[in-house]
Design an enzyme around this catalytic site. Sequence first.
Site, PDB file in Angstrom:
ATOM      1  N   GLU A  52     -61.881 -50.222 -24.119  1.00 20.12           N
ATOM      2  CA  GLU A  52     -60.439 -50.252 -24.368  1.00 20.12           C
ATOM      3  C   GLU A  52     -59.850 -51.404 -23.577  1.00 20.12           C
ATOM      4  OE1 GLU A  52     -58.267 -46.651 -23.455  1.00 20.12           O
ATOM      5  OE2 GLU A  52     -56.503 -47.420 -24.510  1.00 20.12           O
ATOM      6  N   CYS A 250     -55.938 -44.752 -25.968  1.00 18.47           N
ATOM      7  CA  CYS A 250     -54.521 -44.637 -26.330  1.00 18.47           C
ATOM      8  C   CYS A 250     -53.974 -45.923 -26.935  1.00 18.47           C
ATOM      9  CB  CYS A 250     -53.702 -44.242 -25.104  1.00 18.47           C
ATOM     10  SG  CYS A 250     -54.066 -42.596 -24.515  1.00 18.47           S
ATOM     11  N   ASN A 381     -57.032 -40.947 -32.059  1.00 12.81           N
ATOM     12  CA  ASN A 381     -57.664 -40.952 -30.730  1.00 12.81           C
ATOM     13  C   ASN A 381     -57.575 -39.553 -30.139  1.00 12.81           C
ATOM     14  OD1 ASN A 381     -58.793 -41.864 -28.245  1.00 12.81           O
ATOM     15  ND2 ASN A 381     -56.738 -42.055 -27.426  1.00 12.81           N
ATOM     16  N   GLU A 382     -56.654 -39.361 -29.214  1.00 13.06           N
ATOM     17  CA  GLU A 382     -56.549 -38.039 -28.556  1.00 13.06           C
ATOM     18  C   GLU A 382     -55.423 -37.237 -29.191  1.00 13.06           C
ATOM     19  OE1 GLU A 382     -56.012 -38.803 -24.383  1.00 13.06           O
ATOM     20  OE2 GLU A 382     -58.125 -38.443 -23.978  1.00 13.06           O
TER      21      GLU A 382
HETATM   22  O1  AHR Z   1     -59.674 -43.800 -20.728  1.00 11.54           O
HETATM   23  C1  AHR Z   1     -58.311 -43.958 -20.481  1.00 11.54           C
HETATM   24  C2  AHR Z   1     -57.463 -43.133 -21.413  1.00 11.54           C
HETATM   25  O2  AHR Z   1     -57.733 -41.791 -21.246  1.00 11.54           O
HETATM   26  C3  AHR Z   1     -57.713 -43.358 -22.882  1.00 11.54           C
HETATM   27  O3  AHR Z   1     -56.989 -44.416 -23.374  1.00 11.54           O
HETATM   28  C4  AHR Z   1     -57.232 -42.097 -23.500  1.00 11.54           C
HETATM   29  O4  AHR Z   1     -57.877 -41.820 -24.720  1.00 11.54           O
HETATM   30  C5  AHR Z   1     -57.420 -41.066 -22.420  1.00 11.54           C
HETATM   31  O5  AHR Z   1     -56.259 -40.346 -22.209  1.00 11.54           O
END
Ligand code: AHR
Length: 662
Positions: A52, A250, A381-382
Amino acid sequence: MKRMEFQNRLSRFTITMLFTCACTAFAQSTITVSADQPGKPVAKTMWGIFFEDINFGADGGLYAELVKNRSFEFDEPMMGWSPILSADSDGKTDIVVKQPFNENNPHCLRMSASRGQPFGIENEGFRGMGIRQGQSYWFSVYARHIGPGAMSLKTKVVGAGAQSIMEGTIENISGDWKNYTCKMEANATDAKCKLNVFLGSFGSVDLDMVSLFPAETAQMKDRPIPGLRSDLVTILADLKPGFLRFPGGCIVEGMTLSNRYEWKNTIGDINERKTIINRWNKEFRHRLTPDYFQSYGLGFYEYFLLCEQIGAEPMPIINCGMACQFNTGQTVAVDKLAPFVQDTLDLIEFANGSADSQWGGVRARMGHPEPFNMKMLGVGNEQWGPQYVERYKVFAKALKEKYPQIQLIAATGSDPAIFPNGPNEVEYLWGEWRKLDPDIVDEHFYRPADWFFKNSARYDSYDRKGPKLFVGEYAAISGSVGSPQNKNNLGCALAEAAFMIGLERNADIVSMSSYAPLFAHVDAWQWTPDLIWFDNLNVFGTPNYYVQKLFSTNRGDSVLPTSILDQDKTLYASAVRAGKQIILKVVNASAEDVTTDIDLKGIQAVNYAGGLVLSGSPRDENSLTEPTKVVPVKAEPYNVAGPKFTYLFKPYSMTVLQLEVE
Ligand code: AHR
């Protein structure tokens, strides 16, 4: 609710609390491996990496560009730049938007001067620029001269003490936008250099895409990756990762939908890739990073190339019409999702379509006529809540209809400890996934180290008939989630190793896993802990990195049933078969040597083929000054006489034993 509020709720654990068991000196234990069993297959994707653009992971990190805000498209167009003005100069800079360089890159810089000493501008780089003595660098700029005749530019890279490290000249700048380049060789090494660009004479010139790149960037196999930092690519390649998840995290979601990750904006000519704010720019009050933007120099094409170079299966994650639920949680109405779904279908065509398809053609024109053979994709993603499930359904229907072979990954929100109503939400999502049956379900854990030890057996009881599992983000924390207190120390690394032993033992349902986040710049991070740290010149792996590497380079083909008799419960063990070898992985979480009887059942002859040990004190960390304080070392050659032998596992250690069997 904001992520910070969740963080504050989390309890703090210290490493000393992790190893609380009463340990007997020279404790005696037994590990039995059913070596005559066929074993459950271990997926090639078992140990992968999660990338990321957080902590300067891409811009300022893996993407080797040394100039920050090269296109003057940050919200403050002069961020990173300052004028170099002498007393008698009337030199000035203006940001010009008329006759833009191109529509996606509307701002350019006008430098003008009519008297005095040469007028110039300076770029500060990403917390400086890392320059190495004897290496060559390309300066590149798009420029046009305003007024009659031609103009020249002088460029200079200066060290931390303002001494000149290399210089070059650009001649004959005419009135149309054109690209000009010059190659320079550095006379010194310095991690904190700056770039100066001076007008060659009086007058005005417009500049855009002002760039400085190492002439040699990552190059492996037969195809160069455009512009990636070699040392960072190498440390990733050394992991031999099964997959690469990109671009996050994120960052996929954006704080709002307007700054979500849109893959189509990240491909094609880099001059036309529209710069946007990086969502980690202002996420954390404790580490505000106002100069964090995404140039997309590292975009989807480069990610796919990187996967190819390091032998990792590509795993793109796409936005499913939802912004980050820790921030605005904006959603696109379900009946308005069509363009998002179409973007995803187009992505699959970009990755896998023939060169005469629309998006396969774009890939071919970028230089890669062969498909990338992408096999999986994450929808969101989450994400969590019913709004995620209803959007997932729309995507799954369209994607499976056209590309049934693409494996879809569904999320279970963030770590259940930090998002609203986490455990119940996860239960709800699992209920939905059991009905909808995505191919793979993703779980995330950022927990204190003792949680990882205690959860080594977590997946033993999971439903074998449901979707496969992807433990897509995890890290043992020694402070709260993302806080500056977290340490990448051996104690946390061993906790992850104990957990990974559990993943390996459950390889029949766990098909993928990745630590997160991956990279952090020592001067520009937002989140800790992180697997790999770097500055502008150096990189080092954490103990956690070496744990990942011990697993990924000793993956094996099948996992063998293994049992432990260990009175103190400080030993964790798994075994895999890898061709003619049995590879045993053992974590000793105690402060004592543990003498262990090992029994490889069903095997006649055994030879010791090699071994590695990672050990030290739980608080030990690597750093720029001591990058190899905690690294695996060769285990003492050991005389294994037969299928039963005794081995002494060091205190606070992870040991890998490679045993040649017949
Ligand atoms: O790894 C950091 C963040 O943690 C990522 O962007 C997210 O998916 C999680 O909340």
